[in-house]
Design an enzyme around this catalytic site. Sequence first.
Site, PDB file in Angstrom:
ATOM      1  CB  SER A  39      -7.750   3.496   2.873  1.00  0.00           C
ATOM      2  OG  SER A  39      -6.801   2.978   3.887  1.00  0.00           O
ATOM      3  CB  SER A  40      -6.188  -1.649   1.577  1.00  0.00           C
ATOM      4  OG  SER A  40      -5.381  -1.051   2.858  1.00  0.00           O
ATOM      5  CB  ILE A 100      -7.553   2.926  10.898  1.00  0.00           C
ATOM      6  CG1 ILE A 100      -7.619   3.862  12.115  1.00  0.00           C
ATOM      7  CG2 ILE A 100      -8.204   3.670   9.713  1.00  0.00           C
ATOM      8  CD1 ILE A 100      -7.021   5.392  12.384  1.00  0.00           C
ATOM      9  N   GLY A 101     -10.175   1.234  10.387  1.00  0.00           N
ATOM     10  CA  GLY A 101     -11.821   1.205  10.572  1.00  0.00           C
ATOM     11  C   GLY A 101     -12.235   0.070   9.632  1.00  0.00           C
ATOM     12  N   GLY A 102     -11.492  -0.815   8.822  1.00  0.00           N
ATOM     13  CA  GLY A 102     -11.764  -1.965   8.020  1.00  0.00           C
ATOM     14  C   GLY A 102     -11.035  -1.617   6.506  1.00  0.00           C
ATOM     15  CB  SER A 103      -8.207   0.583   5.645  1.00  0.00           C
ATOM     16  OG  SER A 103      -8.974   1.838   6.063  1.00  0.00           O
ATOM     17  CE  LYS A 141      -3.757   2.021   2.695  1.00  0.00           C
ATOM     18  NZ  LYS A 141      -4.922   1.609   3.916  1.00  0.00           N
ATOM     19  CG  LEU A 152      -4.319   6.917   4.368  1.00  0.00           C
ATOM     20  CD1 LEU A 152      -3.423   6.568   5.531  1.00  0.00           C
ATOM     21  CD2 LEU A 152      -4.167   6.160   3.024  1.00  0.00           C
TER      22      LEU A 152
END
Length: 555
Positions: A206-207, A227-230, A131, A180
């Site tokens: 974000s990935s 960080i939240g599901g990325s 990433k 992100l």
Amino acid sequence: MCGERKTSSAVNMDVTSTALLTGAACCLGAVALLVKAKSSTRAQEQKIQRARSKREEGFKQAAERVHQFKGEVRGRLRNKRGSKNNPEVLAYTLQSKLNCCTEVLLESFDQVKTMGSNKEGLLYGVPVSIKDNVGHKNYDNTCGLVMNLEKPEAKDSVLVEVLKKQGAIPFVKTNVPQALLSMDCSNPIFGETAHPSHALKSPGGSSGGEGALIGAGGSLLGVGTDIGGSVRIPAAFCGICGLKPTMGRLSVQGVTAILPGQKSVKSTVGPMAKDVDSLARIMEALLCDHMFFLDPTIPPLPFNMQIYQSSAPLRIGYVIDDDHTQPPPSTARAIREVKALLEKAGHVLVPYRPLHMERVMSELTKGTMADGGATLINQMSVFFFFLIFNIFKLILFVGGNIFFSESFPIISKLLLSLLHFRSVDNLWKNHVFFEEYTAETVAYWRKLNIDVLLCPSPGPALQRNENSLSWTMIYNGLNFPAGVVPVSTVTAEDEKELDMYKGFYQDAMDKCFKKAVSGGEGLPVAVQCVALPWQDELCLRFMREVEKLVKESTN
């Protein structure tokens, strides 16, 4: 009575006055920054153009080297699936179709030529994509932000150094959304990444570059951040597997965070791949003495292969919904079908209900934006966002208190939670909340005597510019390892049932979510597997069991 009216009138005047003063301050700040903004715009545009030109030149050089060393590359890059997965496919096809990469790591070609000494590495010869914000020497960690361009890393991140030590070949960096913090994958520098199989859907974020590239067959293994599901969101959207390990299990030295210092919602790096065994393989490779030496803050816990390969029956909690986001029909069906397969295989399934979801989502939002968004705006360093964000905060204050509180309660609470804490004391209370919430959740697991948890995964892939985080972000707050496994696809019957979807709150957010998941027939559907902290191998073992049972049921 008259006194009460006067008091009410005074309160309304206070709210209005505060709103007007805040708006005036925003406008004055905007005027003061206008001249500076104009002068910086041209410089930013020039930086963007240079970055794009550098990327194009990188792909051109990669194509030339692939042509030059074609036979050597094909002979050395192992692919256990036997597909045509090599840099040639990426350079000539996937990048132009998906726009999933930000840079070609040209050093990878030199590594291929000199990798004979690393034959003992667990990842010998395996191409790995990373990433954008995972540090690689001589390349930018942009996070999709112009201000981070032309600031190449002085050395490899610990993760990249260990990957190379294990014989892996990092060969591209992949695209991310601006700053992100998004379920989309678009930024002003490199543009928008496309979903690998549906033009109208997002690859997730974000990935998102990783998800699209691996989902399309352009990479065997990838490394994202979550960080939240990325990691889990793009993995689920693109039909691949992804793991968010326990924070602290893998080193994040050299990985750029968009909110440095933020501790309420824990971010970590995590692997992405086509199958669970590949996730386990990269985790085994990374959890080695070399990483523990380079980053002594990481507990020296090697990968426990015995747990991963265990076949003992599990006691599994299962979640159909979380009282916050109602899953679409395809996801609910996937949970029911996987539950039946697990029970048939001898595992015990017990109902589970996540605790206090409305409060948790509010506290998660408060924690990530505890500074009122100041760090995020400073990272963006763009006048336009400064103005818009401050006007947005004004709307939050007025709208959250007046317009949405009765008709749209969940929107009102989330809007108000975006306003900053205003004191260290309140921030510490937020940290205490998650400490107590984690203890309460662990106690709930012990009461039910469960080993792992089966719950909804994000998806199917949403239309662009839509978000739904409750299924994933809770496990960042808890710091539980969690991974996603594709188990099905959206059917025509799922689409018909979606017409009846209402959501828990039946407000604007639920209506937007229904619209965002519609039109997804044929798209991947995943489930999420969760374990307690530091039990990453058990989480992967559960993911592998789900994967195996689904494959057996479809053969």
